[in-house]
Design a protein around this motif. Structure first.
Motif, mmCIF file in Angstrom:
data_model
loop_
_atom_site.group_PDB
_atom_site.id
_atom_site.type_symbol
_atom_site.label_atom_id
_atom_site.label_comp_id
_atom_site.label_asym_id
_atom_site.label_seq_id
_atom_site.Cartn_x
_atom_site.Cartn_y
_atom_site.Cartn_z
ATOM 1 N N SER A 210 0.873 -1.176 0.000
ATOM 2 C CA SER A 210 0.000 0.000 0.000
ATOM 3 C C SER A 210 0.913 1.230 0.000
ATOM 4 N N GLN A 211 0.331 2.398 0.193
ATOM 5 C CA GLN A 211 1.115 3.637 0.261
ATOM 6 C C GLN A 211 0.863 4.356 1.589
ATOM 7 N N LEU A 212 0.647 3.589 2.647
ATOM 8 C CA LEU A 212 0.316 4.160 3.947
ATOM 9 C C LEU A 212 1.505 4.834 4.632
ATOM 10 N N ILE A 213 2.724 4.364 4.333
ATOM 11 C CA ILE A 213 3.912 4.908 4.997
ATOM 12 C C ILE A 213 4.800 5.565 3.945
ATOM 13 N N PRO A 214 4.980 6.880 3.993
ATOM 14 C CA PRO A 214 5.785 7.593 2.988
ATOM 15 C C PRO A 214 7.196 7.023 2.840
ATOM 16 N N GLY A 215 7.567 6.713 1.604
ATOM 17 C CA GLY A 215 8.901 6.216 1.326
ATOM 18 C C GLY A 215 9.079 4.725 1.549
ATOM 19 N N HIS A 216 8.111 4.083 2.188
ATOM 20 C CA HIS A 216 8.236 2.667 2.531
ATOM 21 C C HIS A 216 7.186 1.792 1.861
ATOM 22 N N GLY A 217 6.002 2.332 1.658
ATOM 23 C CA GLY A 217 4.914 1.530 1.114
ATOM 24 C C GLY A 217 3.897 1.211 2.188
ATOM 25 N N GLY A 218 3.592 -0.067 2.351
ATOM 26 C CA GLY A 218 2.584 -0.468 3.320
ATOM 27 C C GLY A 218 3.175 -0.943 4.634
ATOM 28 N N PHE A 219 2.292 -1.370 5.530
ATOM 29 C CA PHE A 219 2.742 -1.869 6.836
ATOM 30 C C PHE A 219 3.595 -3.132 6.674
ATOM 31 N N LEU A 220 3.191 -4.017 5.762
ATOM 32 C CA LEU A 220 3.968 -5.236 5.567
ATOM 33 C C LEU A 220 5.300 -4.952 4.889
ATOM 34 N N ASP A 221 5.377 -3.899 4.094
ATOM 35 C CA ASP A 221 6.661 -3.494 3.515
ATOM 36 C C ASP A 221 7.634 -3.068 4.605
ATOM 37 N N ARG A 222 7.113 -2.458 5.654
ATOM 38 C CA ARG A 222 7.956 -1.923 6.721
ATOM 39 C C ARG A 222 8.118 -2.899 7.886
ATOM 40 N N PHE A 223 7.072 -3.644 8.233
ATOM 41 C CA PHE A 223 7.103 -4.422 9.478
ATOM 42 C C PHE A 223 7.173 -5.935 9.265
ATOM 43 N N ASP A 224 7.407 -6.382 8.027
ATOM 44 C CA ASP A 224 7.477 -7.823 7.790
ATOM 45 C C ASP A 224 8.584 -8.487 8.611
ATOM 46 N N SER A 225 9.758 -7.855 8.656
ATOM 47 C CA SER A 225 10.875 -8.429 9.416
ATOM 48 C C SER A 225 10.629 -8.359 10.924
ATOM 49 N N LEU A 226 9.936 -7.328 11.374
ATOM 50 C CA LEU A 226 9.611 -7.202 12.798
ATOM 51 C C LEU A 226 8.670 -8.324 13.236
ATOM 52 N N ILE A 227 7.672 -8.609 12.418
ATOM 53 C CA ILE A 227 6.722 -9.675 12.744
ATOM 54 C C ILE A 227 7.424 -11.020 12.813
ATOM 55 N N ALA A 228 8.235 -11.333 11.799
ATOM 56 C CA ALA A 228 8.924 -12.621 11.762
ATOM 57 C C ALA A 228 9.985 -12.722 12.862
ATOM 58 N N GLY A 229 10.747 -11.649 13.062
ATOM 59 C CA GLY A 229 11.771 -11.667 14.112
ATOM 60 C C GLY A 229 11.164 -11.793 15.498
ATOM 61 N N GLY A 230 10.050 -11.102 15.719
ATOM 62 C CA GLY A 230 9.353 -11.206 17.001
ATOM 63 C C GLY A 230 8.823 -12.608 17.237
ATOM 64 N N ALA A 231 8.352 -13.252 16.162
ATOM 65 C CA ALA A 231 7.841 -14.629 16.286
ATOM 66 C C ALA A 231 8.959 -15.581 16.717
ATOM 67 N N TRP A 232 10.170 -15.365 16.175
ATOM 68 C CA TRP A 232 11.308 -16.192 16.590
ATOM 69 C C TRP A 232 11.613 -16.009 18.079
ATOM 70 N N VAL A 233 11.584 -14.785 18.555
ATOM 71 C CA VAL A 233 11.880 -14.521 19.968
ATOM 72 C C VAL A 233 10.836 -15.209 20.853
ATOM 73 N N ALA A 234 9.565 -15.184 20.429
ATOM 74 C CA ALA A 234 8.520 -15.873 21.195
ATOM 75 C C ALA A 234 8.811 -17.367 21.261
ATOM 76 N N LEU A 235 9.269 -17.939 20.130
ATOM 77 C CA LEU A 235 9.617 -19.362 20.103
ATOM 78 C C LEU A 235 10.806 -19.638 21.021
ATOM 79 N N TYR A 236 11.798 -18.757 20.983
ATOM 80 C CA TYR A 236 12.985 -18.901 21.833
ATOM 81 C C TYR A 236 12.596 -18.852 23.323
ATOM 82 N N LEU A 237 11.737 -17.922 23.683
ATOM 83 C CA LEU A 237 11.327 -17.779 25.074
ATOM 84 C C LEU A 237 10.506 -18.991 25.542
ATOM 85 N N ALA A 238 9.759 -19.577 24.601
ATOM 86 C CA ALA A 238 8.906 -20.703 24.962
ATOM 87 C C ALA A 238 9.714 -21.948 25.279
ATOM 88 N N PHE A 239 10.885 -22.074 24.649
ATOM 89 C CA PHE A 239 11.676 -23.302 24.828
ATOM 90 C C PHE A 239 13.001 -23.057 25.557
#
Length: 239
Positions: A210-239
């Motif tokens: 999308s064009q929601l974030i100037p210069g970046h595109g959409g939320f997934l363009d900007r936060f895709d790595s944050l979502i995936a990286g955060g999911a890894w940390v949750a997995l790490y904390l769980a085990f």
């Protein structure tokens, strides 16, 4: 401690700004302006996320919910916009996104120190991958999926992130080797999440979600790595 970390972030931004100066000085004026817009928008985003964690982690949880909701909507809207083509890709992507979103939501409820550490490592990896890639990146990793990803950029971003581990490890009550393992997982998941998001866009022949974030595109363009990286940390904390 919070003040020290914020100064640490500002120093990295100054270093990044210097890198952007060398990158943009030979570029066309319009291209350089777009690049600077992306840089300063990213600075605003970093501050919003940083202070949402520092002021009250519950605020970060609200921000996380917004990121996930808008991200899911962008996936669906892109599919609908492209006349419902590539349905198997859409279904598979929704399943992957749901799994990662669940992990990221669990991560958003972690302790403040864990949130800060993960957020800073992800920001450093993401920012310096772009800067290193534009300065030294020549060999492309997956040109058909993500044309801007290079070996030099990814290695540069990973090195900056791993070196930062030694400055930030006091945030966590882990050994240095546990911290390095955690950081390595964040880098791998962030890279894979970014690549997966790019793959989805290419299948629907679009540059940005999308064009929601100037210069970046959409939320997934900007936060895709944050979502995936955060999911890894949750997995790490769980085990």
């Amino acid at each position: 401690m919070v003040r020290t970390i914020y100064i640490f972030i500002l120093c990295y931004f100054l270093l990044g700004g210097l890198g952007f100066h060398f990158i943009n000085r030979k570029k066309d004026k319009a291209v350089a302006q777009k690049s600077w817009t992306k840089f300063f928008t990213y600075f605003v985003i970093i501050n919003v996320l940083f202070f949402s964690i520092v002021i009250d982690p519950r605020v970060f949880r609200i921000v996380s919910a917004i990121i996930l909701a808008v991200g899911a909507l962008e996936l669906i809207m892109l599919y609908a916009k492209r006349s419902l083509i590539a349905t198997p890709i859409f279904i598979g992507s929704i399943i992957v996104f749901t799994v990662l979103a669940f992990g990221f939501w669990k991560f958003s409820g972690a302790e403040k120190e864990v949130l800060l550490y993960t957020f800073i490592i992800l920001s450093i990896f993401d920012a310096f991958s772009q800067i290193s890639g534009q300065l030294w990146g020549k060999r492309k990793i997956a040109p058909q999926i993500s044309p801007n990803k290079t070996v030099g950029g990814t290695v540069g971003g990973a090195l900056f992130a791993l070196l930062s581990t030694f400055f930030l490890k006091q945030l966590l009550s882990y050994t240095i080797w546990e911290t390095i393992f955690l950081t390595s997982g964040i880098i791998v998941f962030a890279f894979a999440g970014d690549l997966a998001a790019s793959f989805y866009k290419r299948k629907f022949n679009t540059k940005d979600y999308s064009q929601l974030i100037p210069g970046h595109g959409g939320f997934l363009d900007r936060f895709d790595s944050l979502i995936a990286g955060g999911a890894w940390v949750a997995l790490y904390l769980a085990f």
